[in-house]
Design a protein around this motif. Structure first.
Motif, PDB file in Angstrom:
ATOM      1  N   LEU A 251      -0.676  -9.524   2.454  1.00 27.62           N
ATOM      2  CA  LEU A 251       0.231  -8.987   3.429  1.00 27.62           C
ATOM      3  C   LEU A 251      -0.253  -7.907   4.060  1.00 27.62           C
ATOM      4  O   LEU A 251      -0.222  -7.789   5.434  1.00 27.62           O
ATOM      5  CB  LEU A 251       1.625  -9.000   3.021  1.00 27.62           C
ATOM      6  N   ALA A 252      -0.841  -7.017   3.314  1.00 26.85           N
ATOM      7  CA  ALA A 252      -1.357  -5.742   3.982  1.00 26.85           C
ATOM      8  C   ALA A 252      -2.383  -6.044   4.981  1.00 26.85           C
ATOM      9  O   ALA A 252      -2.511  -5.283   5.889  1.00 26.85           O
ATOM     10  CB  ALA A 252      -1.965  -4.803   2.845  1.00 26.85           C
ATOM     11  N   ALA A 253      -3.258  -6.949   4.723  1.00 27.21           N
ATOM     12  CA  ALA A 253      -4.311  -7.402   5.656  1.00 27.21           C
ATOM     13  C   ALA A 253      -3.735  -7.879   7.042  1.00 27.21           C
ATOM     14  O   ALA A 253      -4.360  -7.674   8.056  1.00 27.21           O
ATOM     15  CB  ALA A 253      -5.348  -8.313   4.942  1.00 27.21           C
ATOM     16  N   LEU A 254      -2.579  -8.796   6.885  1.00 26.31           N
ATOM     17  CA  LEU A 254      -2.017  -9.251   7.982  1.00 26.31           C
ATOM     18  C   LEU A 254      -1.369  -8.251   8.849  1.00 26.31           C
ATOM     19  O   LEU A 254      -1.569  -8.118   9.878  1.00 26.31           O
ATOM     20  CB  LEU A 254      -0.834 -10.299   7.508  1.00 26.31           C
ATOM     21  N   LEU A 255      -0.710  -6.931   8.216  1.00 24.56           N
ATOM     22  CA  LEU A 255      -0.416  -5.994   8.948  1.00 24.56           C
ATOM     23  C   LEU A 255      -1.318  -4.871   9.439  1.00 24.56           C
ATOM     24  O   LEU A 255      -1.149  -4.416  10.667  1.00 24.56           O
ATOM     25  CB  LEU A 255       0.415  -5.048   8.033  1.00 24.56           C
ATOM     26  N   HIS A 256      -2.594  -5.031   9.154  1.00 22.04           N
ATOM     27  CA  HIS A 256      -3.448  -4.147   9.449  1.00 22.04           C
ATOM     28  C   HIS A 256      -3.887  -3.964  10.916  1.00 22.04           C
ATOM     29  O   HIS A 256      -3.683  -3.011  11.577  1.00 22.04           O
ATOM     30  CB  HIS A 256      -4.991  -4.358   8.753  1.00 22.04           C
ATOM     31  N   PRO A 257      -4.122  -4.992  11.516  1.00 26.18           N
ATOM     32  CA  PRO A 257      -4.288  -4.839  13.011  1.00 26.18           C
ATOM     33  C   PRO A 257      -3.173  -4.635  13.770  1.00 26.18           C
ATOM     34  O   PRO A 257      -3.250  -3.943  14.819  1.00 26.18           O
ATOM     35  CB  PRO A 257      -4.574  -6.520  13.403  1.00 26.18           C
ATOM     36  N   PHE A 258      -1.950  -4.528  13.262  1.00 23.45           N
ATOM     37  CA  PHE A 258      -0.834  -3.999  13.978  1.00 23.45           C
ATOM     38  C   PHE A 258      -0.314  -2.791  13.701  1.00 23.45           C
ATOM     39  O   PHE A 258       0.519  -2.072  14.411  1.00 23.45           O
ATOM     40  CB  PHE A 258       0.174  -5.172  13.404  1.00 23.45           C
ATOM     41  N   VAL A 259      -0.759  -2.187  12.671  1.00 25.93           N
ATOM     42  CA  VAL A 259      -0.495  -0.733  12.292  1.00 25.93           C
ATOM     43  C   VAL A 259      -1.679   0.234  12.513  1.00 25.93           C
ATOM     44  O   VAL A 259      -1.415   1.330  12.219  1.00 25.93           O
ATOM     45  CB  VAL A 259       0.070  -0.810  10.965  1.00 25.93           C
TER      46      VAL A 259
END
Length: 351
Positions: free
Chosen positions: A42-50
């Motif tokens: 989930l952290a990887a999924l969030l990365h581009p957006f944060v």
């Protein structure tokens, strides 16, 4: 039902719906070994957006498994699809340090959202990669020119591998996403929720992006609470991403920090075992490498045959390994190096 529009003020039900789409739909069939592995996906999924909210560098997300066919490449693919909207172009990582540096420079020249290092099959002991993971600006000489290039490093760094082995410097710069299907031939599994997961992600990408943004908007409107678990060199990343995941109730973020040794180069364990033998034999006395090599042979360390004197190649390799561990600490001891100018040899001492 999945959200199709980003709520202006996400409520608890909106957050639950978003998490359900990501965890129980998108990631449902991935056999995460521990809660931390799912949290890091989930952290990887969030990365581009944060990424724009993180001031410093971000770590390597290492997707690993005991064997092929477990879903490592598939997970990297869907993360890339959600972040960019297109298929990933994997980058094999060379073994030559010079080639690794060139590969990093070529990749960052295009300011990518994601860099995928695919199928690591050798010991990952790259000083260039370690440097890239702890900087937001990458500087290198352009190939065939004397001009220097400086490129921003804002990418999500992903890597895949079957039980990859990392040097301690690279291991501490990685967060793990371990998949383990617990079967002999994982590629023969069936009964998946989505038979064609990439195709489903392409069709559902708007809803998946809205789900990610719903979590972020809920966190922002709650005052951006910061995460409390720290990761050296990546404090701001851990604070932001850990804050988002903690706010929406995802557990396990950085919960495997004590298990770093599982991916570390076994040579580090050999050195950790040898240092007490060194301390017992020489205390804090300064000694040349040849004396330490003799001790290693007598004690059976590093798989040397005690009945056979190491050849010149082993001697050179041992001396290089000693120099590479200058100022490194093993338990109570730290290896230091000084120069005997008369005999023109390096002397090594435990402090």
């Amino acid at each position: 039902a999945a959200l199709t529009n980003l709520p202006a003020a996400p409520n608890t039900r909106d957050v639950e719906s978003a998490l359900r789409l990501l965890q129980k739909d998108l990631l449902y069939d991935f056999p995460f070994a521990r809660p931390s592995d799912c949290a890091h996906a989930l952290a990887a999924l969030l990365h581009p957006f944060v990424r724009h909210l993180v001031q410093g560098p971000t770590p390597l997300h290492l997707i690993e498994a005991p064997s092929e066919g477990t879903g490592k490449g598939l997970l990297a693919t869907v993360i890339h699809l959600i972040a960019v909207g297109s298929d990933a172009v994997p980058t094999p990582l060379p073994t030559s340090e010079e080639e690794v540096r060139k590969k990093i420079t070529a990749a960052l020249m295009t300011a990518p959202t994601v860099v995928l290092l695919d199928n690591i099959g050798h010991v990952l002991d790259s000083a260039s990669l370690a440097a890239a993971l702890t900087t937001t600006l990458w500087t290198d000489r352009l190939l065939g020119q004397t001009r220097m290039l400086t490129a921003p490093n804002r990418a999500l760094w992903l890597a895949t591998g079957n039980n990859p082995v990392l040097s301690r410097e690279n291991a501490r710069r990685a967060v793990r996403v371990r998949l383990d299907s617990n079967v002999e031939r994982p590629w023969l599994r069936d009964g998946f929720l989505h038979v064609d997961l990439p195709g489903w992600v392409r069709a559902q990408r708007p809803a998946l992006v809205v789900a990610v943004l719903t979590l972020l908007r809920s966190w922002a409107q709650a005052g951006r609470p910061q995460g409390t678990v720290r990761l050296g060199s990546f404090e701001d990343w851990a604070s932001v991403v850990g804050g988002v995941l903690g706010h929406v109730g995802v557990e396990g973020f950085l919960g495997d920090r004590e298990d770093e040794h599982e991916v570390c180069d076994p040579a580090e364990e050999d050195w950790a075992a040898f240092v007490p033998t060194w301390a017992e034999a020489f205390g804090e006395k300064r000694v040349p490498a040849r004396d330490l090599l003799d001790l290693a042979v007598r004690s059976g360390a590093f798989q040397f045959d005690p009945g056979t004197a190491p050849d010149s190649g082993a001697k050179a390799s041992f001396g290089k390994a000693l120099k590479n561990r200058r100022d490194r600490r093993y338990g109570l001891w730290r290896i230091t190096v000084s120069r005997d100018t008369n005999k023109k040899v390096n002397l090594y001492r435990l402090e």
